[in-house]
Scaffold this motif. Structure first.
Motif, mmCIF file in Angstrom:
data_model
loop_
_atom_site.group_PDB
_atom_site.id
_atom_site.type_symbol
_atom_site.label_atom_id
_atom_site.label_comp_id
_atom_site.label_asym_id
_atom_site.label_seq_id
_atom_site.Cartn_x
_atom_site.Cartn_y
_atom_site.Cartn_z
ATOM 1 N N ASN A 1 0.814 -1.210 0.000
ATOM 2 C CA ASN A 1 0.000 0.000 0.000
ATOM 3 C C ASN A 1 0.852 1.266 0.000
ATOM 4 N N ILE A 2 1.999 1.181 0.650
ATOM 5 C CA ILE A 2 2.926 2.319 0.573
ATOM 6 C C ILE A 2 3.301 2.567 -0.895
ATOM 7 N N TYR B 1 1.318 2.223 -3.277
ATOM 8 C CA TYR B 1 0.041 2.459 -3.969
ATOM 9 C C TYR B 1 -0.468 1.209 -4.700
ATOM 10 N N ALA B 2 -0.130 0.055 -4.144
ATOM 11 C CA ALA B 2 -0.556 -1.223 -4.725
ATOM 12 C C ALA B 2 -0.163 -1.368 -6.182
ATOM 13 N N LEU C 1 0.554 -5.031 -7.117
ATOM 14 C CA LEU C 1 -0.707 -5.756 -7.091
ATOM 15 C C LEU C 1 -1.486 -5.468 -8.374
ATOM 16 N N ALA D 1 -10.499 -4.869 8.634
ATOM 17 C CA ALA D 1 -9.867 -3.697 9.237
ATOM 18 C C ALA D 1 -9.401 -3.990 10.660
ATOM 19 N N ARG E 1 0.236 6.983 6.320
ATOM 20 C CA ARG E 1 1.370 6.317 5.682
ATOM 21 C C ARG E 1 2.585 6.308 6.611
ATOM 22 N N CYS F 1 2.130 3.616 9.137
ATOM 23 C CA CYS F 1 2.403 2.310 8.519
ATOM 24 C C CYS F 1 3.897 2.064 8.446
ATOM 25 N N PHE G 1 -8.354 3.932 10.077
ATOM 26 C CA PHE G 1 -7.009 3.751 9.549
ATOM 27 C C PHE G 1 -7.000 2.858 8.301
ATOM 28 N N TYR G 2 -7.695 1.771 8.407
ATOM 29 C CA TYR G 2 -7.716 0.796 7.312
ATOM 30 C C TYR G 2 -8.252 1.409 6.024
ATOM 31 N N ARG G 3 -9.315 2.209 6.192
ATOM 32 C CA ARG G 3 -9.906 2.847 5.028
ATOM 33 C C ARG G 3 -8.877 3.645 4.217
ATOM 34 N N GLY H 1 -5.199 3.499 4.908
ATOM 35 C CA GLY H 1 -3.950 2.764 4.736
ATOM 36 C C GLY H 1 -4.023 1.646 3.716
ATOM 37 N N ASN H 2 -5.141 0.964 3.694
ATOM 38 C CA ASN H 2 -5.257 -0.180 2.786
ATOM 39 C C ASN H 2 -6.124 0.138 1.562
ATOM 40 N N HIS I 1 -5.451 1.192 -1.316
ATOM 41 C CA HIS I 1 -4.980 0.792 -2.637
ATOM 42 C C HIS I 1 -5.119 -0.697 -2.898
ATOM 43 N N SER I 2 -4.733 -1.496 -1.908
ATOM 44 C CA SER I 2 -4.895 -2.935 -2.126
ATOM 45 C C SER I 2 -6.374 -3.306 -2.143
ATOM 46 N N PHE I 3 -7.108 -2.717 -1.269
ATOM 47 C CA PHE I 3 -8.546 -3.016 -1.208
ATOM 48 C C PHE I 3 -9.233 -2.638 -2.520
ATOM 49 N N THR J 1 -7.887 -2.357 -5.408
ATOM 50 C CA THR J 1 -7.452 -3.233 -6.490
ATOM 51 C C THR J 1 -8.158 -4.581 -6.435
#
Lengths: 225, 225, 225, 225
Positions: free
Chosen positions: C126-127, C129-130, C133, C178, D120, D123, D181-183, D185-186, D188-190, D192
DNA sequence: TATGAATGAGATTTCATTCAT
DNA sequence: TATGAATGAAATCTCATTCAT
């Protein structure tokens, strides 16, 4: 470089109009610089480190000494001045020549043992091919008295007939210095390789006696005379 | 012979021509590094300068030696190995003890005179309180043969009755080393202060004779014996 | 990049003519790389460090994975494959919907707690920006089964009348993920700031129960139904 | 209010225009550094890149922050200070407890949504096992007010009888933080993997409502009360 | 005199990657 | 398939020195 005061460093403040702190500031810088250069050498010594341990700032170092090299030179000159002062305080003129030799040897060895900073600075200066020493008006005009002292003793001994062999005075001085110097300058490598700490009191005593014996031997000292 | 030949990296390259030739690269770096460090010290020596005078690049210095300090240590170890090698090549066992002493003194003084780089490196190492020497497995296990050689000569001399005074072997070694070392290490300051060039052939000869005389004197060498 | 094998990583050796070590070598590299990247990130991970801890050499990393990024991608793909595999092994179809939710929440939280490397890799990704992935054929075609599993449970619950509130499945999944993720991913900062170790068994148990309660609450679970 | 205002370097420049202006230089560096580290992490961030986007030079980064890590730590401390400041500006004391919860949840989620750099950085810091956080005197003494705020609301709600279930305050805080946080931080992976952009306004609104509902549910909020 | 900020040049070290065999 | 040597580019960091006030 405005530093080359031939008269070493004594001058008790002079009472002029300038701030009385100037001399103190310079002395403060030099004391710290001496530690720094003796510890790390000229290349390894840090102007920043010196300034940090001083009451004043880096700017003042440049104000008073012009450059790192100027400061190093001042330190070197001061160190030699002190040695000259110590040497000239010896009064061996009234002693029996053999006893004078013994005391001279002891004093020389002790000087070195007690001034490891001086020994280190001289090592460092030799790494630099004595370039700063050579360039120093102050030191070139500095009369090292060691030879004179030796000359007097040897002359008296020869006149009295107790020193029977001819020997070059400079060689004799080199001999005494070499042992005294090596004991301090090479202490760390010698200790590591041979497991002997040359700083220990009895080693020190033994070495002084050994050196005295060797020197008297070279002079052809006839004990009975 | 109690000297355990700790490998001094001599072994002349097993397979003649290798691929990209690691040994040559390392040797090339070390040769240049030795000059650089002996000339400028550890702090003053420049990795860039070393790389520039090498067939290879700065990167390889780090590839093989890890750091500037690692390279310095390698140089130091090599220098000590060479000295050990020179020492162990002396064969004085068949000579008359006095003659053996003379040759040992001469060889020692000559070693120093001919290896100013070694002398400078040892000075530099002492400025660093022999820190690298102490940390070097290689050097700590390096059996300096000087003492063994001396021991043999002195034992024979004493058995033959030609050496009559007791003296500590380490002190004797220190004595010989000190003079030999000082002549080279302090050459520049001494020359500057006293106007004598200790590299001149007759000074050199004189000093060797002087040292021999002193050592034999300390051993209580009875010429007539 | 020749790596994108959609079938994850199982394939038991295939017995072709190629050296049987190839797969093992790759697996060895990936295992170490995973540790390295999870520990230090993509930028912080060192190819040298990976090679050093592997049975093989750096050259092989490039041979098999093309680049550091290629290796990172392979590691990422593998990590997601494993998660998919774990998810698809859950069989909750026969359980009462509320019990199924509870087991799903527990399994999800446990998965995260037991795979900190996976959590770290996802953070790292995620750092970036995926980016990797997004570029991965393998992962884009990877069917994450979590939503399907949830969908089944919720449908059954609703049919049975025990889940009474409407809620978006993706939101529900986000919710469960989460909490599970945060507990592991932010463990260190949370622990430092609030003095609570989220790895402790009872904290873990409490959090799982809390999450279950919250999820059932959101679903409008009517216990009595 | 038990929060000890540990200085967060706000103080608006005592003397208006200073000489070479140290504070502005430092602030300039930190602003750019924050972007760089948030974007690329500690390992991936480049001191050169920071210097290039600054009014000053690389040298000043080391002058003021000592090292890349020192700068990173300063950035981290600043980021946490800002969060603390935002938290402490919330005044929920006069609201109905349920409304206070709603506003707290919304503010927390909004904070995170509007400070992706902070998310970020956290993280990244967790990738480093919160090593810098742990070493930071400043942050360790930073009283995070979130718990106090929560404590006050919950206490009031319980006193009023509207919050009927017992729940650990830290768990409650973790819950709110985790979702918020998850919303971010994650995201980009989410996005995708599941094709949902968590930054979209209505998703954001939905998630906030969901989280509020869940939290009130955990508190046993009895609407009728 | 004094001071803190500033600086350019250059120092050491690192790293992903490729070459030769 | 495998290996150790090699590398260029760029990274972090340092240092003596000077500027502005």
């Amino acid at each position: 470089m405005k530093v080359s005061k031939a008269r070493c460093m004594s001058e008790p403040a002079e009472k002029t109009t300038r701030r009385p702190d100037a001399e103190r500031t310079k002395a403060d810088i030099m004391r710290v610089a001496r530690e720094e250069f003796a510890e790390h050498g000229l290349a390894g010594g840090r102007v920043d480190a010196i300034a940090a341990r001083t009451q004043t700032t880096k700017r003042m170092i440049y104000y008073y000494f012009g450059s790192k090299e100027g400061l190093y030179l001042a330190v070197l000159e001061q160190a030699y001045c002190e040695i000259r002062d110590r040497e000239s305080k010896l009064s061996l003129a009234t002693l029996h020549p053999a006893e004078a030799i013994r005391q001279l040897v002891e004093a020389t060895a002790d000087h070195h043992d007690e001034s490891p900073d001086f020994v280190r600075l001289v090592c460092i200066e030799n790494i630099h091919y004595a370039r700063y020493l050579k360039g120093s008006e102050t030191i070139r005009t500095l009369n090292l008295t060691a030879i004179d002292t030796l000359a007097d003793i040897v002359a008296r001994g020869r006149a009295m007939g107790v020193f029977t062999k001819p020997i070059d005075l400079l060689d004799l001085h080199m001999f005494i210095s070499a042992i005294s110097f090596y004991r301090v300058g090479n202490r760390h490598s010698f200790g590591t390789l041979f497991g002997q700490d040359m700083g220990e009191p009895d080693v020190r005593t033994r070495h002084k006696r050994l050196l005295t014996d060797a020197v008297l031997g070279l002079l052809g000292y006839a004990e009975a005379a």
